[in-house]
Write a protein that holds these residues in place. Sequence first.
Motif, mmCIF file in Angstrom:
data_model
loop_
_atom_site.group_PDB
_atom_site.id
_atom_site.type_symbol
_atom_site.label_atom_id
_atom_site.label_comp_id
_atom_site.label_asym_id
_atom_site.label_seq_id
_atom_site.Cartn_x
_atom_site.Cartn_y
_atom_site.Cartn_z
ATOM 1 N N VAL A 94 0.843 -1.194 0.000
ATOM 2 C CA VAL A 94 0.000 0.000 0.000
ATOM 3 C C VAL A 94 0.878 1.244 0.000
ATOM 4 O O VAL A 94 2.004 1.210 0.486
ATOM 5 C CB VAL A 94 -0.910 0.076 1.257
ATOM 6 N N GLU A 95 0.351 2.331 -0.580
ATOM 7 C CA GLU A 95 0.982 3.631 -0.379
ATOM 8 C C GLU A 95 0.183 4.351 0.701
ATOM 9 O O GLU A 95 -1.051 4.434 0.637
ATOM 10 C CB GLU A 95 0.992 4.479 -1.662
ATOM 11 N N VAL A 96 0.890 4.868 1.694
ATOM 12 C CA VAL A 96 0.232 5.574 2.800
ATOM 13 C C VAL A 96 0.152 7.055 2.444
ATOM 14 O O VAL A 96 1.161 7.659 2.071
ATOM 15 C CB VAL A 96 1.030 5.433 4.110
ATOM 16 N N GLN A 145 -1.156 1.196 -9.520
ATOM 17 C CA GLN A 145 -1.996 1.871 -8.538
ATOM 18 C C GLN A 145 -2.989 2.692 -9.335
ATOM 19 O O GLN A 145 -2.635 3.214 -10.389
ATOM 20 C CB GLN A 145 -1.146 2.876 -7.748
ATOM 21 N N GLY A 146 -4.189 2.862 -8.824
ATOM 22 C CA GLY A 146 -5.130 3.737 -9.521
ATOM 23 C C GLY A 146 -6.567 3.327 -9.289
ATOM 24 O O GLY A 146 -6.828 2.283 -8.682
ATOM 25 N N SER A 147 -7.472 4.150 -9.780
ATOM 26 C CA SER A 147 -8.881 3.922 -9.484
ATOM 27 C C SER A 147 -9.397 2.640 -10.132
ATOM 28 O O SER A 147 -10.404 2.095 -9.710
ATOM 29 C CB SER A 147 -9.718 5.123 -9.926
ATOM 30 N N GLN A 148 -8.704 2.142 -11.147
ATOM 31 C CA GLN A 148 -9.087 0.848 -11.734
ATOM 32 C C GLN A 148 -9.037 -0.248 -10.665
ATOM 33 O O GLN A 148 -9.780 -1.220 -10.710
ATOM 34 C CB GLN A 148 -8.133 0.523 -12.893
ATOM 35 N N VAL A 153 0.286 8.195 -17.287
ATOM 36 C CA VAL A 153 -0.589 7.026 -17.266
ATOM 37 C C VAL A 153 -2.031 7.445 -17.560
ATOM 38 O O VAL A 153 -2.749 6.789 -18.318
ATOM 39 C CB VAL A 153 -0.475 6.298 -15.906
ATOM 40 N N LEU A 154 -2.442 8.578 -16.983
ATOM 41 C CA LEU A 154 -3.820 9.059 -17.189
ATOM 42 C C LEU A 154 -4.096 9.343 -18.657
ATOM 43 O O LEU A 154 -5.227 9.244 -19.114
ATOM 44 C CB LEU A 154 -4.063 10.349 -16.380
ATOM 45 N N THR A 155 -3.056 9.729 -19.400
ATOM 46 C CA THR A 155 -3.256 10.131 -20.794
ATOM 47 C C THR A 155 -2.742 9.082 -21.779
ATOM 48 O O THR A 155 -2.700 9.336 -22.981
ATOM 49 C CB THR A 155 -2.519 11.462 -21.067
ATOM 50 N N ILE A 175 11.570 6.194 -6.688
ATOM 51 C CA ILE A 175 11.467 7.551 -7.231
ATOM 52 C C ILE A 175 10.031 7.760 -7.674
ATOM 53 O O ILE A 175 9.490 6.990 -8.472
ATOM 54 C CB ILE A 175 12.452 7.747 -8.411
ATOM 55 N N ASP A 176 9.406 8.779 -7.089
ATOM 56 C CA ASP A 176 8.009 9.097 -7.352
ATOM 57 C C ASP A 176 7.938 10.067 -8.533
ATOM 58 O O ASP A 176 8.915 10.746 -8.833
ATOM 59 C CB ASP A 176 7.459 9.800 -6.102
ATOM 60 N N ASP A 177 6.781 10.154 -9.164
ATOM 61 C CA ASP A 177 6.544 11.135 -10.225
ATOM 62 C C ASP A 177 7.604 11.033 -11.323
ATOM 63 O O ASP A 177 8.034 12.043 -11.885
ATOM 64 C CB ASP A 177 6.550 12.583 -9.671
ATOM 65 N N VAL A 236 -1.572 10.963 3.635
ATOM 66 C CA VAL A 236 -2.132 11.641 4.804
ATOM 67 C C VAL A 236 -3.369 12.452 4.428
ATOM 68 O O VAL A 236 -3.491 12.935 3.294
ATOM 69 C CB VAL A 236 -1.047 12.539 5.454
ATOM 70 N N ARG A 237 -4.310 12.569 5.356
ATOM 71 C CA ARG A 237 -5.498 13.412 5.199
ATOM 72 C C ARG A 237 -5.717 14.168 6.502
ATOM 73 O O ARG A 237 -5.309 13.734 7.560
ATOM 74 C CB ARG A 237 -6.744 12.559 4.911
ATOM 75 N N TRP A 238 -6.418 15.286 6.397
ATOM 76 C CA TRP A 238 -6.686 16.130 7.574
ATOM 77 C C TRP A 238 -8.186 16.360 7.671
ATOM 78 O O TRP A 238 -8.775 16.933 6.766
ATOM 79 C CB TRP A 238 -5.948 17.458 7.395
HETATM 80 O O1 G Z 1 2.505 12.200 -5.886
HETATM 81 P P1 G Z 1 2.041 10.843 -5.461
HETATM 82 O O2 G Z 1 2.407 9.814 -6.458
HETATM 83 O O3 G Z 1 2.479 10.435 -4.087
HETATM 84 O O4 G Z 1 0.446 10.916 -5.438
HETATM 85 C C1 G Z 1 -0.346 9.794 -5.169
HETATM 86 C C2 G Z 1 -1.770 10.255 -5.287
HETATM 87 O O5 G Z 1 -2.309 10.053 -6.596
HETATM 88 C C3 G Z 1 -2.754 9.516 -4.421
HETATM 89 O O6 G Z 1 -2.862 10.075 -3.173
HETATM 90 C C4 G Z 1 -4.089 9.650 -5.118
HETATM 91 O O7 G Z 1 -4.921 10.645 -4.545
HETATM 92 C C5 G Z 1 -3.723 10.019 -6.527
HETATM 93 N N1 G Z 1 -4.266 8.961 -7.358
HETATM 94 C C6 G Z 1 -4.160 7.646 -7.134
HETATM 95 N N2 G Z 1 -4.780 6.922 -8.080
HETATM 96 C C7 G Z 1 -5.304 7.807 -8.927
HETATM 97 C C8 G Z 1 -6.062 7.642 -10.113
HETATM 98 O O8 G Z 1 -6.379 6.557 -10.574
HETATM 99 N N3 G Z 1 -6.411 8.780 -10.742
HETATM 100 C C9 G Z 1 -6.056 10.020 -10.272
HETATM 101 N N4 G Z 1 -6.460 11.083 -10.971
HETATM 102 N N5 G Z 1 -5.354 10.196 -9.151
HETATM 103 C C10 G Z 1 -4.982 9.108 -8.485
#
Ligand code: G
Length: 413
Positions: free
Chosen positions: A180-182, A388-391, A338-340, A310-312, A184-186
Amino acid sequence: MSRSKVLVLDDDLLTGVTMQRIIASGGYEARTATDAVRFFLFNEEWKPDVIVLDLVMPDMDGMQILAELASRSCDSAIIITSGVGKNLLDSAKHSALEQGLNVIGILAKPFNAATLKNMLDAALLLQTPQAAVAGTVVHDGRGSHAALTPQDLETAFAHNELFNVYQPKVDCHSLALTGVEVLVRWRHPELGLVGPDFFIAMAEKAGLIEQLTLELLERALRWFAGLRGENSLLRELQLDPAHLGISVNIPAHMIGNESIFERFSAMCDEWGVPHHQLIFELNESGAMKNAVSAHSLLTRLRMKGFRLAIDDFGTGFSSMLQLVRLPLSEIKVDKSFVLTAMNSDESRAVIRSSIVLAHSLGLQVTAEGVEDEATLEFLRSLGCDLIQGSQVALPLSEADMSAWLRLRHPLNK
Ligand code: G
Ligand code: G
Ligand code: MN
């Protein structure tokens, strides 16, 4: 809560006023601007929740307006309208998404009143407390969290207003959970749910990010210990907790703070989680800011057994040569590509070459932001490792995570 605010930019006054009427009849507050100057003035001062933007205007370039909104880190929901045809609208939408704007829809003119109202309702529905539970950021009626201060954040620590959400990372091919990726939320008592984009930078500036990260890791380790306790569930799903990774985001400057990694070490030992199950995610630009010192600091981290991602990845390609020398275990392809992927040759090229690069260096690749089956199939065809993603699942609360494991884990389908 006050009514949601919708700002229309259309150079044709009659069209603008007509839209304003439609929007007002839907119960929203609406304003219209017919030129860029007034538009940006309203945008700054009134802070709309939704922007309805005409793409093609004789005296203005809608694409430039979108670029300007992106440079101002605009977080309003954006609807792009135009009479130029759907293809152009689609490509404008993808370009805006790539720039980090929150485009929620396109509307080809002419459209009817109901279509616009439905789109607004859908956009603002996403901002209800119900959506908040799933980890979606909610804006208050006032539309902005700009007023948050470091003192508010300290109060948040004291009142336990910060909490974790967990986004499943799964195997690209089997869809089995790998970690899992952790995130944070407030939960702010007045503003509702506030997303990290609104306070991470402030926490960094105010010297509070170490505390935030320590507390986040503590909550994650406690949650993980509880999950291991649910032995029968994991066994049923053929999941060995010893093989699940816990990924934590860290800002680049923190890697220079050795004492904090001693604390992370101690916490892992206390909760019985081997260091190699912890993966620190460092964003690409951060890692590259001072690549030489980063190199030795990161090597020390790896020697403690922690893993590094490495993120992003792909958002700072110029420094690739230095980047590949860093002692990494994983590359996370930025979600903007990935989104595009399904609409952009360039995005597909970046993803393809990132995967080849990662594999030739012996690293794992995660694709972030996988939202549909077609993208998943494309990633599978390239031999991507993890997704990772909404899928699969958006970030989930602890309770939702257990529910997801029980009901939605792919092995259970
Ligand atoms: O920058 P970083 O890679 O840590 O950001 C991860 C964030 O990407 C997650 O907190 C989440 O809100 C967002 N995310 C995860 N999956 C998706 C997705 O399928 N679509 C979009 N638009 N954002 C996502
Ligand atoms: O979860 P969401 O997509 O809203 O995250 C937005 C951004 O905030 C992402 O870039 C993500 O990496 C970052 N973020 C989320 N949680 C944390 C955290 O605990 N620490 C740090 N440093 N960044 C985080
Ligand atoms: Mn991340």
